[in-house]
Design a protein around this motif. Structure first.
Motif, mmCIF file in Angstrom:
data_model
loop_
_atom_site.group_PDB
_atom_site.id
_atom_site.type_symbol
_atom_site.label_atom_id
_atom_site.label_comp_id
_atom_site.label_asym_id
_atom_site.label_seq_id
_atom_site.Cartn_x
_atom_site.Cartn_y
_atom_site.Cartn_z
ATOM 1 N N ARG A 222 -25.382 20.227 11.418
ATOM 2 C CA ARG A 222 -24.344 19.306 11.918
ATOM 3 C C ARG A 222 -23.705 18.519 10.775
ATOM 4 N N ILE A 223 -24.497 18.143 9.805
ATOM 5 C CA ILE A 223 -23.971 17.401 8.655
ATOM 6 C C ILE A 223 -22.992 18.267 7.876
ATOM 7 N N VAL A 224 -23.354 19.519 7.632
ATOM 8 C CA VAL A 224 -22.477 20.432 6.896
ATOM 9 C C VAL A 224 -21.187 20.671 7.663
ATOM 10 N N ILE A 225 -21.291 20.908 8.966
ATOM 11 C CA ILE A 225 -20.090 21.137 9.781
ATOM 12 C C ILE A 225 -19.206 19.891 9.781
ATOM 13 N N SER A 226 -19.808 18.728 9.900
ATOM 14 C CA SER A 226 -19.036 17.478 9.886
ATOM 15 C C SER A 226 -18.318 17.280 8.556
ATOM 16 N N LEU A 227 -19.006 17.580 7.458
ATOM 17 C CA LEU A 227 -18.378 17.448 6.142
ATOM 18 C C LEU A 227 -17.234 18.442 5.968
ATOM 19 N N LEU A 228 -17.408 19.665 6.454
ATOM 20 C CA LEU A 228 -16.341 20.663 6.362
ATOM 21 C C LEU A 228 -15.116 20.247 7.170
ATOM 22 N N VAL A 229 -15.343 19.702 8.353
ATOM 23 C CA VAL A 229 -14.225 19.228 9.175
ATOM 24 C C VAL A 229 -13.524 18.064 8.477
ATOM 25 N N LEU A 230 -14.285 17.163 7.898
ATOM 26 C CA LEU A 230 -13.703 16.030 7.177
ATOM 27 C C LEU A 230 -12.885 16.504 5.972
ATOM 28 N N LEU A 231 -13.426 17.440 5.212
ATOM 29 C CA LEU A 231 -12.696 17.972 4.061
ATOM 30 C C LEU A 231 -11.418 18.691 4.483
ATOM 31 N N ALA A 232 -11.472 19.435 5.572
ATOM 32 C CA ALA A 232 -10.278 20.122 6.072
ATOM 33 C C ALA A 232 -9.217 19.109 6.505
ATOM 34 N N ALA A 233 -9.637 18.026 7.129
ATOM 35 C CA ALA A 233 -8.686 16.997 7.550
ATOM 36 C C ALA A 233 -8.053 16.317 6.337
ATOM 37 N N ILE A 234 -8.851 16.029 5.323
ATOM 38 C CA ILE A 234 -8.314 15.406 4.107
ATOM 39 C C ILE A 234 -7.338 16.350 3.419
ATOM 40 N N TYR A 235 -7.707 17.631 3.292
ATOM 41 C CA TYR A 235 -6.800 18.607 2.689
ATOM 42 C C TYR A 235 -5.499 18.704 3.483
ATOM 43 N N GLY A 236 -5.600 18.746 4.797
ATOM 44 C CA GLY A 236 -4.398 18.814 5.638
ATOM 45 C C GLY A 236 -3.475 17.633 5.412
ATOM 46 N N PHE A 237 -4.044 16.444 5.321
ATOM 47 C CA PHE A 237 -3.239 15.242 5.085
ATOM 48 C C PHE A 237 -2.548 15.309 3.722
ATOM 49 N N VAL A 238 -3.316 15.604 2.678
ATOM 50 C CA VAL A 238 -2.761 15.633 1.323
ATOM 51 C C VAL A 238 -1.725 16.750 1.183
ATOM 52 N N ALA A 239 -2.003 17.921 1.745
ATOM 53 C CA ALA A 239 -1.049 19.034 1.671
ATOM 54 C C ALA A 239 0.251 18.685 2.377
ATOM 55 N N ASN A 240 0.163 18.001 3.505
ATOM 56 C CA ASN A 240 1.376 17.590 4.217
ATOM 57 C C ASN A 240 2.166 16.566 3.408
ATOM 58 N N GLU A 241 1.476 15.650 2.747
ATOM 59 C CA GLU A 241 2.171 14.677 1.896
ATOM 60 C C GLU A 241 2.882 15.381 0.739
ATOM 61 N N GLY A 242 2.251 16.390 0.166
ATOM 62 C CA GLY A 242 2.892 17.169 -0.893
ATOM 63 C C GLY A 242 4.129 17.893 -0.393
ATOM 64 N N ARG A 243 4.035 18.473 0.802
ATOM 65 C CA ARG A 243 5.185 19.157 1.396
ATOM 66 C C ARG A 243 6.329 18.183 1.598
ATOM 67 N N LYS A 244 6.019 16.985 2.101
ATOM 68 C CA LYS A 244 7.064 15.991 2.333
ATOM 69 C C LYS A 244 7.696 15.533 1.019
ATOM 70 N N GLU A 245 6.893 15.389 -0.042
ATOM 71 C CA GLU A 245 7.463 15.005 -1.339
ATOM 72 C C GLU A 245 8.499 16.022 -1.795
ATOM 73 N N ILE A 246 8.156 17.291 -1.686
ATOM 74 C CA ILE A 246 9.090 18.336 -2.121
ATOM 75 C C ILE A 246 10.329 18.340 -1.242
ATOM 76 N N TYR A 247 10.138 18.348 0.064
ATOM 77 C CA TYR A 247 11.263 18.462 1.000
ATOM 78 C C TYR A 247 12.230 17.283 0.896
ATOM 79 N N TYR A 248 11.698 16.070 0.963
ATOM 80 C CA TYR A 248 12.582 14.904 0.984
ATOM 81 C C TYR A 248 13.228 14.630 -0.371
ATOM 82 N N LEU A 249 12.506 14.822 -1.455
ATOM 83 C CA LEU A 249 13.133 14.626 -2.761
ATOM 84 C C LEU A 249 14.217 15.667 -2.999
ATOM 85 N N CYS A 250 14.000 16.891 -2.551
ATOM 86 C CA CYS A 250 15.007 17.936 -2.750
ATOM 87 C C CYS A 250 16.329 17.534 -2.085
ATOM 88 N N GLY A 251 16.251 16.849 -0.966
ATOM 89 C CA GLY A 251 17.454 16.383 -0.283
ATOM 90 C C GLY A 251 18.211 15.309 -1.047
#
Length: 103
Positions: free
Chosen positions: A11-40
């Motif tokens: 359960r600890i390993v699964i919880s950590l993997l879910v947490l890491l996936a959520a953090i990656y998703g957040f950071v990746a989305n912020e990177g996408r927004k930086e590229i998209y909005y600055l390009c405009g």
């Protein structure tokens, strides 16, 4: 025999993997927004120095400058997306934007 409802290593390993996936998703989305909005922001006529100034404010992305014969080119992308998302900004000989497109 009753099962343990506490924290097991699985359960600890699964919880950590879910947490890491959520953090990656957040950071990746912020990177996408930086590229998209600055390009405009990079419309025809914006100066090279203004583009570089804005790109210097990013946190999740990077850019590279190429110097083809027709003028400068900046490619703004992110390793978080394996460089698949990008903004390509082309400049004329006077260092003014002639085009910027998001891919």
């Amino acid at each position: 025999m009753p099962s343990q409802a506490g924290l097991t290593p699985k359960r600890i390993v699964i919880s950590l993997l879910v947490l890491l996936a959520a953090i990656y998703g957040f950071v990746a989305n912020e990177g996408r927004k930086e590229i998209y909005y600055l390009c405009g922001n990079f419309t025809k006529g914006v100066t090279y120095s203004e583009v570089v100034r804005q790109l210097a404010t990013t946190h999740f992305t990077h850019y590279a400058v190429a110097d083809p014969p027709t003028g400068k080119r900046i490619i703004h992308n992110s390793n978080l997306h394996f460089n698949a998302l990008r903004c390509t900004i082309d400049f004329n000989a006077e260092d003014k934007v002639i085009s910027a497109f998001y891919q």
